[in-house]
Design a protein around this motif. Structure first.
Motif, PDB file in Angstrom:
ATOM      1  N   CYS A  26     -30.407 -23.125 -28.595  1.00  0.00           N
ATOM      2  CA  CYS A  26     -30.226 -22.633 -27.227  1.00  0.00           C
ATOM      3  C   CYS A  26     -28.831 -22.053 -27.050  1.00  0.00           C
ATOM      4  O   CYS A  26     -28.641 -21.033 -26.379  1.00  0.00           O
ATOM      5  CB  CYS A  26     -30.466 -23.750 -26.218  1.00  0.00           C
ATOM      6  N   ASN A  27     -27.862 -22.699 -27.648  1.00  0.00           N
ATOM      7  CA  ASN A  27     -26.479 -22.216 -27.553  1.00  0.00           C
ATOM      8  C   ASN A  27     -26.352 -20.813 -28.143  1.00  0.00           C
ATOM      9  O   ASN A  27     -25.726 -19.919 -27.558  1.00  0.00           O
ATOM     10  CB  ASN A  27     -25.544 -23.189 -28.264  1.00  0.00           C
ATOM     11  N   LYS A  28     -26.988 -20.588 -29.297  1.00  0.00           N
ATOM     12  CA  LYS A  28     -26.926 -19.279 -29.949  1.00  0.00           C
ATOM     13  C   LYS A  28     -27.647 -18.206 -29.133  1.00  0.00           C
ATOM     14  O   LYS A  28     -27.226 -17.048 -29.101  1.00  0.00           O
ATOM     15  CB  LYS A  28     -27.548 -19.366 -31.347  1.00  0.00           C
ATOM     16  N   LEU A  29     -28.747 -18.606 -28.483  1.00  0.00           N
ATOM     17  CA  LEU A  29     -29.541 -17.648 -27.711  1.00  0.00           C
ATOM     18  C   LEU A  29     -29.011 -17.428 -26.296  1.00  0.00           C
ATOM     19  O   LEU A  29     -29.527 -16.595 -25.559  1.00  0.00           O
ATOM     20  CB  LEU A  29     -30.995 -18.126 -27.633  1.00  0.00           C
ATOM     21  N   GLY A  30     -27.973 -18.170 -25.924  1.00  0.00           N
ATOM     22  CA  GLY A  30     -27.405 -18.027 -24.594  1.00  0.00           C
ATOM     23  C   GLY A  30     -28.155 -18.761 -23.506  1.00  0.00           C
ATOM     24  O   GLY A  30     -27.961 -18.493 -22.318  1.00  0.00           O
ATOM     25  N   ILE A  31     -29.019 -19.716 -23.896  1.00  0.00           N
ATOM     26  CA  ILE A  31     -29.761 -20.510 -22.906  1.00  0.00           C
ATOM     27  C   ILE A  31     -28.872 -21.665 -22.460  1.00  0.00           C
ATOM     28  O   ILE A  31     -28.430 -22.476 -23.271  1.00  0.00           O
ATOM     29  CB  ILE A  31     -31.069 -21.046 -23.508  1.00  0.00           C
ATOM     30  N   GLN A  32     -28.617 -21.742 -21.179  1.00  0.00           N
ATOM     31  CA  GLN A  32     -27.704 -22.768 -20.671  1.00  0.00           C
ATOM     32  C   GLN A  32     -28.459 -23.987 -20.163  1.00  0.00           C
ATOM     33  O   GLN A  32     -29.596 -23.891 -19.712  1.00  0.00           O
ATOM     34  CB  GLN A  32     -26.844 -22.183 -19.551  1.00  0.00           C
ATOM     35  N   GLY A  33     -27.824 -25.128 -20.235  1.00  0.00           N
ATOM     36  CA  GLY A  33     -28.362 -26.350 -19.640  1.00  0.00           C
ATOM     37  C   GLY A  33     -29.223 -27.192 -20.543  1.00  0.00           C
ATOM     38  O   GLY A  33     -29.830 -28.160 -20.090  1.00  0.00           O
ATOM     39  N   SER A  34     -29.299 -26.882 -21.861  1.00  0.00           N
ATOM     40  CA  SER A  34     -30.159 -27.654 -22.776  1.00  0.00           C
ATOM     41  C   SER A  34     -29.365 -28.804 -23.403  1.00  0.00           C
ATOM     42  O   SER A  34     -28.925 -28.736 -24.546  1.00  0.00           O
ATOM     43  CB  SER A  34     -30.731 -26.738 -23.861  1.00  0.00           C
ATOM     44  N   PHE A  35     -29.181 -29.874 -22.637  1.00  0.00           N
ATOM     45  CA  PHE A  35     -28.401 -31.029 -23.091  1.00  0.00           C
ATOM     46  C   PHE A  35     -29.281 -32.280 -23.132  1.00  0.00           C
ATOM     47  O   PHE A  35     -30.224 -32.423 -22.339  1.00  0.00           O
ATOM     48  CB  PHE A  35     -27.216 -31.270 -22.156  1.00  0.00           C
ATOM     49  N   PHE A  36     -28.958 -33.164 -24.080  1.00  0.00           N
ATOM     50  CA  PHE A  36     -29.702 -34.408 -24.275  1.00  0.00           C
ATOM     51  C   PHE A  36     -28.715 -35.543 -24.475  1.00  0.00           C
ATOM     52  O   PHE A  36     -27.583 -35.331 -24.926  1.00  0.00           O
ATOM     53  CB  PHE A  36     -30.629 -34.281 -25.485  1.00  0.00           C
ATOM     54  N   CYS A  37     -29.191 -36.760 -24.156  1.00  0.00           N
ATOM     55  CA  CYS A  37     -28.282 -37.914 -24.247  1.00  0.00           C
ATOM     56  C   CYS A  37     -28.152 -38.449 -25.664  1.00  0.00           C
ATOM     57  O   CYS A  37     -27.222 -39.204 -25.965  1.00  0.00           O
ATOM     58  CB  CYS A  37     -28.735 -39.024 -23.295  1.00  0.00           C
TER      59      CYS A  37
END
Length: 382
Positions: A26-37
């Protein structure tokens, strides 16, 4: 201050706490907000989460996908039943930049011509002498841009490149390309090839020997619009296409001759349709000429076919366009592509169009967008 993002797993066992482990794809594709604990939540929802990667990735050429070419171009409407041989060639280039200092019409940002809607139903405006002079200026600039763009009509040139020429030449003159974002039209000029009647969207298709192409240019300058178009041969064309172009031009020229104070708008179509029919053609009914001034499209409505019910008489100070769309054959109806703009002939036959912006004077008519006559307009005149 950065916002706090909670764990995006729908099955998080920790109550979806604030999280800092980001999906690397997601970071590479520019998708924001994809975080996990943690890794557990990330791996547990992987099958559903990775779907968003497919939506975000640019479509890649595939050998087994007939709609995508090896150079990355593609037809976005593969399931659509086209009426002729022309196909859209995507991707479209990004929206072209207009410098902030260039004055623009009210729809430039949101695509909504609010001023036109507010004026709807009102009679045609009579322009004063100062306004008439502003129309002369913008129409002269529009003619300059069209003539420059026409120099690039040749085999191998894409309509997207012609759009770039129109855009840059418009900006050089401190003007705004009126089609850009008008009702969300994505480009700065309409390019209509062969069976495309009007409103063709410039794309990656290269013009081919034997094509005909219409370039429809409109500029917005000092608060006024100037609108014109012409159809051009691409290299050597068939006699049938040459006749179509000559007929279309004659329809416009003969209809302009009747324009003067007191003339009826409905009589314009009475001149056009018999010329078209006599040469094995027909006149499109859906699209009409229109008033033009501070507004791109306004009253009067100017049909191009006989026995129409257009209301009103011409008065000195009115400005409007005549722009007959002439199809080969007898089918005047059109089909629309899924892009919501491109109109094509129903039977796949070619179509040609010419347009001028006119000013009614005290003694007759002034063609504000007039240019030099072309040899292919009149040779072996129909």
């Amino acid at each position: 201050m950065a916002s706090v993002v909670t764990c995006q797993s729908s099955q998080c066992l920790n109550g979806n706490p604030p999280s800092r482990l980001e999906c690397p794809t997601c970071n590479k594709l520019g998708i924001q907000g994809s975080f996990f604990c943690g890794q557990e939540c990330f791996k547990a929802g992987w099958k559903t989460h990775k779907i968003i990667h497919d939506f975000a990735r640019p479509r890649e050429p595939l050998l087994n996908d007939p709609s995508i070419n090896r150079d990355g171009t593609y037809n976005p409407f593969t399931g659509f039943k086209f009426t002729g041989e022309i196909r859209p060639v995507y991707p479209l280039s990004p929206r072209r930049h207009v410098p902030p200092e260039v004055p623009r019409p009210d729809y430039a940002e949101d695509g909504i011509p609010t001023s036109e809607r507010l004026r709807s139903g009102q009679p045609p405006r009579i322009l004063d002498k100062n306004e008439q002079e502003k129309m002369r200026v913008v129409c002269r600039l529009a003619r300059e841009v069209l003539d420059i763009a026409a120099e690039y009509v040749k085999p191998g040139v894409t309509t997207d490149f012609i759009d770039s020429v129109v855009h840059e030449e418009t900006i050089k003159r401190g003007a705004y390309p009126s089609p850009l974002n008008y009702r969300e039209f994505p480009k700065s000029v309409c390019t209509s090839v062969n069976e495309v009647v009007c409103h063709g969207i410039p794309d990656q298709r290269k013009l081919r020997e034997g094509d005909i192409v219409n370039l429809d240019v409109t500029l917005y300058y000092d608060g006024f619009h100037g609108d014109l178009n012409e159809t051009y041969p691409v290299g050597n064309i068939s006699e049938e296409n040459a006749l179509l172009i000559r007929t279309s031009r004659k329809c416009l020229d003969e209809s302009i001759k009747i324009c003067k104070p007191g003339a009826l708008f409905r009589d314009i179509g009475k001149v056009i349709e018999p010329i078209a029919v006599a040469n094995g053609c027909c006149s499109v009914r859906t699209y009409t000429g229109h008033g033009i001034n501070q507004l791109f499209h306004t009253a009067p409505n100017v049909p191009h076919y006989a026995k129409n019910k257009a209301v009103g008489t011409m008065k000195a100070g009115m400005t409007f366009t005549i722009e007959p769309m002439i199809n080969l054959g007898k089918k005047a109806q059109e089909e629309h592509w899924p892009d919501n703009w491109t109109a094509t002939t129903m039977d796949g036959n070619n179509s040609a169009q010419f347009e001028e912006t006119l000013l009614i004077t005290e003694t007759g008519v002034e063609v504000l967008t007039a240019g030099k006559a072309k040899s292919y307009w009149s040779s072996r005149s129909p």
